[in-house]
Design a protein around this motif. Structure first.
Motif, PDB file in Angstrom:
ATOM      1  N   GLU A 174      -4.108  16.723  -2.409  1.00 41.95           N
ATOM      2  CA  GLU A 174      -4.389  15.440  -3.090  1.00 41.95           C
ATOM      3  C   GLU A 174      -4.354  14.235  -2.167  1.00 41.95           C
ATOM      4  O   GLU A 174      -4.598  13.099  -2.582  1.00 41.95           O
ATOM      5  N   GLY A 175      -4.040  14.476  -0.882  1.00 43.28           N
ATOM      6  CA  GLY A 175      -3.817  13.361   0.045  1.00 43.28           C
ATOM      7  C   GLY A 175      -5.001  12.435   0.202  1.00 43.28           C
ATOM      8  O   GLY A 175      -4.856  11.207   0.225  1.00 43.28           O
ATOM      9  N   PHE A 176      -6.186  13.018   0.306  1.00 43.69           N
ATOM     10  CA  PHE A 176      -7.363  12.188   0.563  1.00 43.69           C
ATOM     11  C   PHE A 176      -7.644  11.275  -0.629  1.00 43.69           C
ATOM     12  O   PHE A 176      -7.937  10.084  -0.465  1.00 43.69           O
ATOM     13  N   ILE A 177      -7.514  11.838  -1.803  1.00 43.06           N
ATOM     14  CA  ILE A 177      -7.744  11.031  -3.015  1.00 43.06           C
ATOM     15  C   ILE A 177      -6.708   9.906  -3.082  1.00 43.06           C
ATOM     16  O   ILE A 177      -7.023   8.762  -3.412  1.00 43.06           O
ATOM     17  N   GLN A 178      -5.454  10.238  -2.727  1.00 49.12           N
ATOM     18  CA  GLN A 178      -4.381   9.224  -2.783  1.00 49.12           C
ATOM     19  C   GLN A 178      -4.679   8.051  -1.862  1.00 49.12           C
ATOM     20  O   GLN A 178      -4.531   6.895  -2.244  1.00 49.12           O
ATOM     21  N   VAL A 179      -5.121   8.374  -0.632  1.00 48.56           N
ATOM     22  CA  VAL A 179      -5.329   7.274   0.319  1.00 48.56           C
ATOM     23  C   VAL A 179      -6.545   6.450  -0.094  1.00 48.56           C
ATOM     24  O   VAL A 179      -6.537   5.219  -0.004  1.00 48.56           O
ATOM     25  N   MET A 180      -7.571   7.103  -0.605  1.00 50.19           N
ATOM     26  CA  MET A 180      -8.760   6.355  -1.025  1.00 50.19           C
ATOM     27  C   MET A 180      -8.438   5.440  -2.222  1.00 50.19           C
ATOM     28  O   MET A 180      -8.882   4.311  -2.289  1.00 50.19           O
ATOM     29  N   LYS A 181      -7.623   5.950  -3.131  1.00 48.54           N
ATOM     30  CA  LYS A 181      -7.198   5.119  -4.280  1.00 48.54           C
ATOM     31  C   LYS A 181      -6.342   3.950  -3.791  1.00 48.54           C
ATOM     32  O   LYS A 181      -6.468   2.826  -4.261  1.00 48.54           O
ATOM     33  N   GLY A 182      -5.451   4.239  -2.831  1.00 50.27           N
ATOM     34  CA  GLY A 182      -4.599   3.193  -2.265  1.00 50.27           C
ATOM     35  C   GLY A 182      -5.441   2.104  -1.604  1.00 50.27           C
ATOM     36  O   GLY A 182      -5.177   0.907  -1.757  1.00 50.27           O
TER      37      GLY A 182
ATOM     38  N   LEU B 252       0.840  -1.214   0.000  1.00 45.38           N
ATOM     39  CA  LEU B 252       0.000   0.000   0.000  1.00 45.38           C
ATOM     40  C   LEU B 252       0.871   1.259   0.000  1.00 45.38           C
ATOM     41  O   LEU B 252       0.642   2.179  -0.794  1.00 45.38           O
ATOM     42  N   ALA B 253       1.874   1.276   0.888  1.00 40.16           N
ATOM     43  CA  ALA B 253       2.751   2.455   0.947  1.00 40.16           C
ATOM     44  C   ALA B 253       3.440   2.658  -0.404  1.00 40.16           C
ATOM     45  O   ALA B 253       3.499   3.784  -0.937  1.00 40.16           O
ATOM     46  N   ALA B 254       3.924   1.553  -0.985  1.00 44.21           N
ATOM     47  CA  ALA B 254       4.629   1.643  -2.274  1.00 44.21           C
ATOM     48  C   ALA B 254       3.682   2.116  -3.372  1.00 44.21           C
ATOM     49  O   ALA B 254       4.062   2.912  -4.242  1.00 44.21           O
ATOM     50  N   GLU B 255       2.442   1.652  -3.325  1.00 43.69           N
ATOM     51  CA  GLU B 255       1.449   2.046  -4.331  1.00 43.69           C
ATOM     52  C   GLU B 255       1.243   3.561  -4.302  1.00 43.69           C
ATOM     53  O   GLU B 255       1.252   4.233  -5.335  1.00 43.69           O
ATOM     54  N   ILE B 256       1.075   4.103  -3.096  1.00 48.42           N
ATOM     55  CA  ILE B 256       0.825   5.549  -2.973  1.00 48.42           C
ATOM     56  C   ILE B 256       2.056   6.341  -3.407  1.00 48.42           C
ATOM     57  O   ILE B 256       1.959   7.303  -4.177  1.00 48.42           O
ATOM     58  N   LEU B 257       3.231   5.906  -2.936  1.00 42.49           N
ATOM     59  CA  LEU B 257       4.457   6.634  -3.292  1.00 42.49           C
ATOM     60  C   LEU B 257       4.716   6.562  -4.793  1.00 42.49           C
ATOM     61  O   LEU B 257       5.038   7.566  -5.436  1.00 42.49           O
ATOM     62  N   ASN B 258       4.557   5.375  -5.353  1.00 41.50           N
ATOM     63  CA  ASN B 258       4.842   5.205  -6.781  1.00 41.50           C
ATOM     64  C   ASN B 258       3.908   6.042  -7.646  1.00 41.50           C
ATOM     65  O   ASN B 258       4.312   6.614  -8.656  1.00 41.50           O
TER      66      ASN B 258
END
Ligand SMILES: Cc1cc2nc3c(=O)[nH]c(=O)nc-3n(C[C@H](O)[C@H](O)[C@H](O)COP(=O)(O)OP(=O)(O)OC[C@H]3O[C@@H](n4cnc5c(N)ncnc54)[C@H](O)[C@@H]3O)c2cc1C
Length: 382
Positions: free
Chosen positions: A227-235, A92-98
């Motif tokens: 963009e943080g909220f969108i990133q975590v929801m996508k993750g 999950l962390a890698a997905e968001i960072l990538n």
């Protein structure tokens, strides 16, 4: 429609299944009793490339597809559920960072996740809010070349993480659009961590993170401000499916153990398995888990195709943990009083898997996602 696995997937799954059965499973209860992270097994999983399996090759990963990642975590869940959680958290962390981090952060952190040098946690929940994540109060204020973070995160897994993806408000007036993500090294001044005593998943370690005037380099902002909220929801659309599969793995092995037990244990002159009151509930659980299992792989396949899969991920996340907990609970009862002891892993699986009825969003939180998709935004409760 083709349900078959590729030759590479078959080979990988055989290796992981053997590792789970021969190495993870024998120590599963030990780590719970010692409340320790299974470092020895983690190192082996790192050697096999699992924490970085979806990371692109250019950053040291294996670049496997999401279906393959799902197959791996399901097998890990059969050996040690908490090890499946460890791998999922890094995926999950890698997905968001990538997807969102700057090239500099990606080049610095993705290879270190892949080679196991660094463990990255994710912190969104706060003392006053979890499901209503947009209500978070942690503040990030830009001051020159740093963001200054103040706030408290609660219920965060991996208290020993090297860095945490912290979600904080950069614009408190802007609702979800005011939340930004920061990669926060946990050795920065102003950070303290307080560990909880949890019911289950003790090797994971969960706790609160206190951030007091923590100066985070501006380059550690992940993606653009807001963009943080969108990133975590996508993750979560990825991790929710994987978590569902980890739970299914734990439930499947428990059902296998229970089938063996009720074939051997006798009552009223017959094996317990001869009584339909014993065998039918097992068949029902197997049927439900199988259905969610295939929904999980379809959801991962959709993600691999670049197609929307948020609704399917939410379906998996509410059903996977709930059906698994129900199955494990019935298995415990079918073991009679032995199931209630720490001689068998069934009671631990119940405690461990139950945590995923909360982590990454409750069943209700997931149903809200489904309502939004099926009924439309105007029918949301807020
Ligand atoms: C094992 C475990 C690991 C975790 N790891 C992390 C982590 O690493 N990072 C992190 O940020 N958080 C983590 N969490 C926290 C988790 O994400 C939250 O517990 C979860 O999102 C629920 O939030 P809450 O606990 O604040 O409950 P609340 O949001 O206060 O909800 C309480 C109850 O009310 C229900 N509810 C709330 N709103 C509604 C609604 N609109 N409709 C119907 N029902 C509703 C919920 O479903 C829940 O049952 C973890 C939790 C656990 C148990």
């Amino acid at each position: 429609m083709d349900f078959s696995l590729t030759a590479e997937q078959e080979t990988l799954i055989k290796v992981i299944a053997k590792f789970a059965k021969n190495e993870l499973l024998p120590d599963y209860m030990k780590w719970d009793r010692e409340e320790k992270f299974p470092r020895k097994h983690w190192n082996k999983m790192v050697e096999m490339g699992l924490p970085g399996m979806t990371i692109p090759e250019e950053y040291g990963g294996m670049a496997v597809d999401c279906v393959t990642a799902g197959l791996v975590v399901e097998e890990l869940g059969k050996g040690d559920f908490n090890c499946s959680l460890a791998v999922i958290s890094q995926l999950l962390a890698a997905e968001i960072l990538n997807k969102s981090a700057s090239e500099k952060i990606k080049a610095e952190w993705l290879p270190r996740i892949a080679n196991g040098e660094k463990i990255v946690a994710l912190a969104i929940t706060e003392p006053h809010c979890g499901t209503d994540a947009v209500a978070l109060k942690t503040r990030a204020e830009k001051k020159g070349r740093v963001y200054v973070l103040n706030g408290e995160k609660s219920g965060i897994s991996w208290t020993f993480a090297d860095a945490t993806l912290v979600f904080a408000k950069t614009n408190p007036e802007a609702g979800a659009r005011g939340v930004s993500a920061f990669l926060v090294p946990m050795n920065l001044p102003g950070i303290t961590v307080q560990k909880y005593k949890d019911l289950g998943s003790k090797p994971v370690t969960r706790g609160s993170i206190f951030l007091e005037d923590v100066e985070v380099p501006a380059e550690n902002l992940v993606g653009a401000e807001g963009e943080g909220f969108i990133q975590v929801m996508k993750g979560f659309e990825f991790s929710r499916i994987l978590l569902g599969l980890g739970c299914l793995g734990a439930a499947q092995i428990t059902l296998e153990e229970t089938i063996k037990y009720v074939k051997e244990r006798h009552a009223f002159g017959k094996p317990l398995a001869k009584f339909e009151g014993v065998s039918f509930p097992i068949t029902e659980h197997l049927s439900k888990l199988e259905a969610v299992r295939w929904l999980s792989y379809r959801a991962l396949w959709l993600k691999d195709q670049g197609l929307p899969h948020g609704k399917e991920a939410a379906m998996v996340k509410w059903m996977g943990p709930q059906y698994s907990v129900e199955a494990i609970h019935d298995c415990l009862i079918l073991h009679g009083h032995y199931g209630y002891t720490q001689e068998y892993p069934v009671e631990q699986r119940l405690r461990d898997v139950m945590g995923m009825e909360l982590g990454d969003g409750t069943a209700n939180a997931c149903k809200i996602v489904i309502v939004r998709d099926v009924f439309g935004r105007e029918f949301l409760p807020y």
